[in-house]
Design an enzyme around this catalytic site. Structure first.
Site, PDB file in Angstrom:
ATOM      1  N   ASP A 178       0.821  -1.203   0.000  1.00 42.45           N
ATOM      2  CA  ASP A 178       0.000   0.000   0.000  1.00 42.45           C
ATOM      3  C   ASP A 178       0.861   1.261   0.000  1.00 42.45           C
ATOM      4  OD1 ASP A 178       0.692  -0.864   2.683  1.00 42.45           O
ATOM      5  OD2 ASP A 178      -0.592   0.741   3.439  1.00 42.45           O
ATOM      6  N   GLU A 245       0.073  -0.967   5.846  1.00 44.51           N
ATOM      7  CA  GLU A 245       1.085  -0.362   6.711  1.00 44.51           C
ATOM      8  C   GLU A 245       0.862   1.131   6.897  1.00 44.51           C
ATOM      9  OE1 GLU A 245       4.918   1.428   7.959  1.00 44.51           O
ATOM     10  OE2 GLU A 245       3.748   1.820   6.156  1.00 44.51           O
TER      11      GLU A 245
END
Length: 595
Positions: A178, A245
């Site tokens: 991400d 994250e």
């Protein structure tokens, strides 16, 4: 393992994974802003030392022969030297540079932004990761035909490259899929569109080009290249890639690395990996020396909500202090009283200061002398501390910090606010704890609670006299979860074989990429992360956790330009060097005597 079991099983297995709840809802824009403000940036101590002109100084000891910062020799693979040399040559060609541009550019062009309000992974919004998974499969065919892939909690990727010797502990490589969101209001500030993957002849532009698709694609590019050259590992290699994250979420946080950690604990067991490399700082020239700073620790974190309530009413008949006014006084109390900070022997920041003092020619002679004597002299330690703390950023890395990041109160200009609140973000020193931070905050506000006649409750316990009459209330509580303790320190001494192997690998890669030799071109120093990475969930998997990205950072910084903001870009030269790093690391660990 079922998704439901993955979600439920981890509370007693992993650090810092308690469910997060909050009664406050933020708009998407505010949530993004909050995330950017509190982003887990990898900040190494080397960032905060002033540059001076480079000189070709050899690795040295101080004048009296004391070695404050011993250095490993460069470590070139021996058993795997033929494959290593073949790949080093290939990585130097224009043809490979074109491949690297294509690999990374294609990944950047697939938006994988994670927002703080995306809900559970069953929501359709998470399906944005499926095109990236398809892209990885198409772009790295040998990797996907030779490594075993398990999808964990739908979008987490766990690859296992099985080695021939199952008695050896695997190497764990981590990177997240991400990326930080791009605010619509900033798109026009980008030199090239944020998801274009545009290559301008030197750098590749786009969100994730540095953080952290370069890490994921760098790992996969190295393994694909090794497979093309016929390499078969002796030691198993595992790739763990999470997908959230970058999120700060009050309800569904950490479904990526969180679930991957549970899967790996079940499959491999505790302390099952020989070492772990995840995203982190790189190397840069500081004080006349090129220094790489693998982070051997991360600071902890705690968000404290300060909430004040008082009687409402019409603003034409105000009391001496409204809830907002009282809150303002409390916040001033915070800023007037920062945490007491001291440099502690053996801490990551102390170790970094030792390395700077010994190896950086631009460090003052007085600081060199203080650090030489600091190991055994408290006066010298305090003198070094005083000199180092002239730089507030360095001091912030050493101690527990506080930052007032959110504040809210009042609903109407003619109505007295019945409540007001603020959130203070603490980054907790490696020498402290959540409990110590809470005690300090409770004591800090006690006198003001009494002055304003507030009933005082902190972290679920009544502080003031329960029967005493009061004008209003003061409540301290943990916001956005219960907080995270500082990470355990990774061993980094001369007898710490994984750190020495990593150090030697860094030196070999730096030299190979520049066609030089020797062990004195780059210094390796232990460092610290001020923010947090996915490694927060991996503490039980190995004692040897390193946050290091092997990216060159211009200007003495620790992070490439544009990370978590506009104009994120990576030099292709640096990205190819990163591929060299992962290649050399895998080969060195494969033939090492590590358990």
């Amino acid at each position: 393992m079922s998704q439901a079991n993955l979600v439920e099983k981890v509370a007693d297995e992993l650090p810092g994974v308690n469910a997060r709840t909050s009664t406050t809802k933020f708009s998407k824009a505010k949530a993004i802003t909050f995330k950017i403000t509190l982003a887990a940036l990898a900040i190494s101590v080397s960032t905060y030392f002033v540059k001076s002109p480079w000189n070709n100084f050899p690795v040295s000891t101080l004048e009296n022969g004391i070695d404050l910062c011993p250095q490993a020799d460069e470590l070139v693979p021996k058993k795997n030297v033929e494959i290593w040399e073949s790949l080093q040559h290939a990585y130097s060609t224009e043809e490979f540079k074109v491949r690297a541009i294509d690999w990374l550019g294609g990944a950047v062009r697939i938006p994988t932004e994670t927002f703080d309000d995306m809900g559970d992974v069953t929501e359709p919004v998470w399906e944005k990761f499926l095109p990236l998974h398809d892209y990885l499969k198409d772009s790295f065919p040998l990797l996907h035909s030779n490594l075993e892939l398990t999808k964990v909690n739908k979008y987490g990727l766990l690859y296992v490259w099985k080695g021939s010797d199952s008695a050896l502990k695997p190497l764990l490589l981590a990177a997240h899929q991400d990326v930080v969101p791009v605010l619509e209001t900033t798109i026009n500030e980008w030199q090239h569109p944020p998801f274009s993957g545009y290559f301008d002849g030197e750098s590749l532009w786009g969100r994730g080009s540095c953080d952290d698709k370069s890490g994921l694609i760098g790992i996969m590019s190295a393994i694909e290249s090794m497979l093309e050259n016929g390499f078969k590992p002796t030691r198993t290699v595992v790739i763990a890639s999470g997908f959230d994250e970058e999120r700060v979420d009050t309800e569904y946080r950490f479904k990526g690395a969180h679930s991957l950690a549970t899967e790996m604990l079940e499959r491999f067991g505790e302390n099952a990996f020989t070492m772990l490399i995840d995203e982190g700082s790189g190397y840069s020239e500081v004080y006349g020396r090129v220094i790489a700073v693998p982070a051997i620790a991360e600071k902890g974190s705690l968000n404290v909500r300060i909430k004040v309530t008082s009687p409402g009413g019409h603003s034409s008949l105000p009391p001496p202090h409204t809830s907002i006014g009282i809150l303002a006084e409390l916040l001033v109390q915070y800023e007037k009283n920062p945490f007491e900070v001291h440099l502690t022997r053996g801490s990551p920041t102390y170790r970094s200061a030792q390395c700077m003092a010994q190896h950086a020619p631009g460090i003052s002679s007085s600081l060199k002398e203080h650090m030489l004597r600091a190991e055994h002299c408290d006066g010298a330690l305090r003198a070094a501390e005083q000199e180092l703390f002239k730089n507030r950023a360095f001091m912030s890395l050493v101690g527990t910090t506080q930052a007032i990041d959110l504040v809210d109160g009042g609903v109407k200009v003619n109505a007295l606010p019945e409540q007001a609140w603020a959130i203070v973000n603490h980054r907790i020193s490696t020498e402290s704890s959540i409990a110590a931070t809470k005690v300090r905050d409770i004591e800090l506000l006690g006198s003001l609670a009494n002055d304003f006649n507030l009933s005082y409750t902190a972290f679920g316990k009544r502080i003031s006299n329960e029967d005493a009459p009061s004008y209003g209330t003061l409540t301290l509580s943990a916001a956005f979860g219960d907080g995270l303790e500082p990470a355990p320190l990774t061993p980094s001494g001369e007898d710490a074989a994984p750190f020495q192997l990593l150090s030697g690998t860094i030196k070999a890669v730096y030299n190979s990429h520049r066609n030089i030799s020797g062990s004195d071109a780059i210094i390796v120093s232990p460092g610290i992360m001020s923010g947090n990475t996915d490694t927060r969930f991996y503490w039980k998997l190995t004692d040897h956790i390193f946050r290091y990205g092997h990216l060159e950072v211009a200007g003495g910084g620790s992070l490439p330009s544009g990370v978590h903001t506009v104009n994120e870009a990576i030099s292709i030269n640096s990205f190819v060097e990163m591929i060299r790093f992962y290649t050399t690391l895998v080969l060195n660990v494969d033939e090492s005597s590590l358990p």
